[in-house]
Design a protein around this motif. Structure first.
Motif, PDB file in Angstrom:
ATOM      1  N   GLY A 108      76.764  41.185  54.560  1.00 56.62           N
ATOM      2  CA  GLY A 108      76.271  41.152  55.753  1.00 56.62           C
ATOM      3  C   GLY A 108      75.373  42.210  56.072  1.00 56.62           C
ATOM      4  N   LYS A 109      74.769  42.750  55.387  1.00 52.62           N
ATOM      5  CA  LYS A 109      73.775  43.967  55.507  1.00 52.62           C
ATOM      6  C   LYS A 109      72.609  43.294  56.311  1.00 52.62           C
ATOM      7  N   THR A 110      71.830  44.133  57.052  1.00 51.46           N
ATOM      8  CA  THR A 110      70.847  43.931  58.040  1.00 51.46           C
ATOM      9  C   THR A 110      69.496  44.668  57.626  1.00 51.46           C
ATOM     10  N   PHE A 111      68.503  43.748  57.817  1.00 49.23           N
ATOM     11  CA  PHE A 111      67.340  44.599  57.560  1.00 49.23           C
ATOM     12  C   PHE A 111      66.634  45.053  58.857  1.00 49.23           C
ATOM     13  N   LYS A 112      66.612  46.312  59.005  1.00 48.77           N
ATOM     14  CA  LYS A 112      66.048  46.707  60.261  1.00 48.77           C
ATOM     15  C   LYS A 112      65.189  48.085  59.948  1.00 48.77           C
ATOM     16  N   PRO A 113      63.992  47.642  59.387  1.00 52.41           N
ATOM     17  CA  PRO A 113      62.926  48.716  58.906  1.00 52.41           C
ATOM     18  C   PRO A 113      62.652  49.992  59.919  1.00 52.41           C
ATOM     19  N   PHE A 114      62.253  49.739  60.910  1.00 56.13           N
ATOM     20  CA  PHE A 114      61.991  50.700  61.866  1.00 56.13           C
ATOM     21  C   PHE A 114      62.950  51.732  62.158  1.00 56.13           C
ATOM     22  N   ASP A 115      64.282  51.170  62.200  1.00 55.29           N
ATOM     23  CA  ASP A 115      65.405  52.119  62.264  1.00 55.29           C
ATOM     24  C   ASP A 115      65.601  52.998  61.002  1.00 55.29           C
ATOM     25  N   ALA A 116      65.323  52.459  59.843  1.00 55.11           N
ATOM     26  CA  ALA A 116      65.362  53.164  58.797  1.00 55.11           C
ATOM     27  C   ALA A 116      64.263  54.382  58.828  1.00 55.11           C
ATOM     28  N   ILE A 117      63.223  53.913  59.129  1.00 52.77           N
ATOM     29  CA  ILE A 117      62.160  54.870  59.225  1.00 52.77           C
ATOM     30  C   ILE A 117      62.645  56.257  60.294  1.00 52.77           C
ATOM     31  N   LEU A 118      63.094  55.738  61.327  1.00 53.49           N
ATOM     32  CA  LEU A 118      63.182  56.768  62.300  1.00 53.49           C
ATOM     33  C   LEU A 118      64.501  57.531  61.969  1.00 53.49           C
ATOM     34  N   SER A 119      65.736  57.047  61.394  1.00 55.05           N
ATOM     35  CA  SER A 119      66.711  57.883  60.969  1.00 55.05           C
ATOM     36  C   SER A 119      66.490  58.905  60.014  1.00 55.05           C
ATOM     37  N   ASP A 120      65.656  58.636  59.224  1.00 51.32           N
ATOM     38  CA  ASP A 120      65.127  59.819  58.119  1.00 51.32           C
ATOM     39  C   ASP A 120      64.142  60.812  58.665  1.00 51.32           C
ATOM     40  N   LEU A 121      63.384  60.244  59.809  1.00 56.73           N
ATOM     41  CA  LEU A 121      62.245  60.978  60.131  1.00 56.73           C
ATOM     42  C   LEU A 121      62.640  62.414  60.876  1.00 56.73           C
ATOM     43  N   PRO A 122      62.355  63.398  60.470  1.00 59.13           N
ATOM     44  CA  PRO A 122      62.531  64.777  61.165  1.00 59.13           C
ATOM     45  C   PRO A 122      62.010  64.612  62.737  1.00 59.13           C
ATOM     46  N   SER A 123      62.804  65.336  63.480  1.00 61.59           N
ATOM     47  CA  SER A 123      62.693  65.265  64.990  1.00 61.59           C
ATOM     48  C   SER A 123      61.332  65.327  65.528  1.00 61.59           C
ATOM     49  N   GLN A 124      60.627  66.240  64.792  1.00 59.17           N
ATOM     50  CA  GLN A 124      59.374  66.896  65.411  1.00 59.17           C
ATOM     51  C   GLN A 124      58.195  65.662  65.190  1.00 59.17           C
ATOM     52  N   TYR A 125      58.522  64.715  64.235  1.00 59.12           N
ATOM     53  CA  TYR A 125      57.484  63.493  64.278  1.00 59.12           C
ATOM     54  C   TYR A 125      57.835  62.473  64.906  1.00 59.12           C
ATOM     55  N   GLN A 126      59.021  62.087  65.637  1.00 57.25           N
ATOM     56  CA  GLN A 126      59.288  61.028  66.131  1.00 57.25           C
ATOM     57  C   GLN A 126      58.407  60.537  67.084  1.00 57.25           C
ATOM     58  N   ALA A 127      57.706  61.374  68.056  1.00 51.51           N
ATOM     59  CA  ALA A 127      56.992  60.634  69.064  1.00 51.51           C
ATOM     60  C   ALA A 127      55.391  60.179  68.460  1.00 51.51           C
ATOM     61  N   GLN A 128      54.956  60.924  67.265  1.00 48.45           N
ATOM     62  CA  GLN A 128      53.929  60.584  66.516  1.00 48.45           C
ATOM     63  C   GLN A 128      54.103  59.041  65.978  1.00 48.45           C
ATOM     64  N   VAL A 129      55.082  58.905  65.217  1.00 45.43           N
ATOM     65  CA  VAL A 129      55.370  57.660  64.472  1.00 45.43           C
ATOM     66  C   VAL A 129      55.837  56.562  65.506  1.00 45.43           C
ATOM     67  N   ASN A 130      56.642  56.799  66.642  1.00 48.41           N
ATOM     68  CA  ASN A 130      56.780  55.890  67.631  1.00 48.41           C
ATOM     69  C   ASN A 130      55.491  55.399  68.375  1.00 48.41           C
ATOM     70  N   ALA A 131      54.308  56.202  68.245  1.00 52.14           N
ATOM     71  CA  ALA A 131      53.210  55.766  69.096  1.00 52.14           C
ATOM     72  C   ALA A 131      52.261  54.872  68.023  1.00 52.14           C
ATOM     73  N   LEU A 132      52.578  55.303  66.736  1.00 57.09           N
ATOM     74  CA  LEU A 132      51.703  54.519  65.809  1.00 57.09           C
ATOM     75  C   LEU A 132      52.204  52.936  65.780  1.00 57.09           C
ATOM     76  N   VAL A 133      53.663  52.803  65.921  1.00 62.62           N
ATOM     77  CA  VAL A 133      54.087  51.394  65.809  1.00 62.62           C
ATOM     78  C   VAL A 133      54.175  50.638  67.020  1.00 62.62           C
ATOM     79  N   PRO A 134      53.744  49.470  67.289  1.00 71.06           N
ATOM     80  CA  PRO A 134      53.471  48.788  68.630  1.00 71.06           C
ATOM     81  C   PRO A 134      54.951  48.598  69.064  1.00 71.06           C
ATOM     82  N   ALA A 135      55.267  48.870  70.227  1.00 69.71           N
ATOM     83  CA  ALA A 135      56.733  48.618  70.774  1.00 69.71           C
ATOM     84  C   ALA A 135      57.195  47.348  70.852  1.00 69.71           C
TER      85      ALA A 135
END
Length: 251
Positions: A108-135
């Motif tokens: 029952g694994k799920t596909f959560k692509p944005f969560d996967a990116i954010l969980s690996d992303l260093p904290s200093q880049y979180q805001a920029q990547v969040n701004a890049l992906v439409p909410a």
């Protein structure tokens, strides 16, 4: 003789479908040679750093990606992998074809692509990547992709098991067994078709993030979805031979 040909063909189709689905299920359970080339969807983020650098020239993105010599577990915020592959039972992040980390294999694994990116992303880049992906995009809606792909997993799992049961019933020289094989083949075909259709629809939805000639994030259609569609076709081909065998079988 004609009945033997019918049931033989049907048994071949269900056996082939079962074997194919074994390969579909082992995709991404680990980064060894066969599992690593099988996936439902691939997410390529190797150009994300270049996109962010072009938009923010005064910011350094040297720590955006993980180091190939000291990879930590996925989800630790230590840096992105170049691409991520999702299978039915697991997902892996790859710096190269043979340098990877995988999550824990589970049903029952799920596909959560944005969560996967954010969980690996260093904290200093979180805001920029969040701004890049439409909410409001499907790519960012982890609940949406997660629920759909979890349901698709169980449908595909049921369809795979049903194909195997149909094959087992089909090798028993009995009219009721052939009828059972036809029923299980119908169940398998429906479950595999719906499961594959859900994954295909999810791919179409999340692929919208790959805009422009040189997108920051690229979504690729996985070969395991193709394998699931092929298995559906094979099981469907077995239904009528099983029914004919049930109607014409004589001891």
């Amino acid at each position: 003789m004609r009945g033997e040909i019918c049931v033989g063909a049907a048994s071949f189709f269900t056996f082939a479908a079962s074997v194919i689905m074994v390969f579909a299920h082992i995709g991404q359970i680990n980064p060894s040679p066969i599992p690593r080339v099988l996936s439902m969807i691939r997410l390529d983020v190797s150009n994300l750093g270049n996109t962010l650098q072009a938009a923010n020239r005064n910011t350094s993105y040297s720590a955006l990606y993980a180091s190939t010599t000291n990879l930590t577990a996925l989800g630790s915020g230590a840096g992105l992998r170049n691409h991520y592959d999702w299978g039915l039972l697991n997902s892996c992040g790859y710096m190269s074809s043979n340098v990877a980390n995988c999550n824990t294999t589970a049903l029952g694994k799920t596909f959560k692509p944005f969560d996967a990116i954010l969980s690996d992303l260093p904290s200093q880049y979180q805001a920029q990547v969040n701004a890049l992906v439409p909410a409001g995009s499907s790519f960012a809606s982890s609940d949406y992709t997660g629920r759909l792909t979890q349901a698709a997993f169980w449908l595909i799992f049921i369809g795979s098991c049903s194909a195997l049961i149909a094959f087992i019933c089909g090798v028993i020289p009995n009219r009721l067994a052939f009828l059972g094989a036809a029923v299980w083949a119908i169940i398998s075909a429906i479950a595999l078709a719906v499961g594959a259709a859900i994954w295909t629809a999810v791919y179409v939805k999340v692929k919208a993030i790959s805009t422009g000639s040189n997108p920051a994030i690229t979504v690729h259609f996985g070969n395991s979805i193709i394998l699931t569609w092929v298995s559906f076709a094979l099981v469907t081909l077995s239904i009528f031979p099983y029914i004919i065998s049930c109607c014409t079988f004589r001891r």
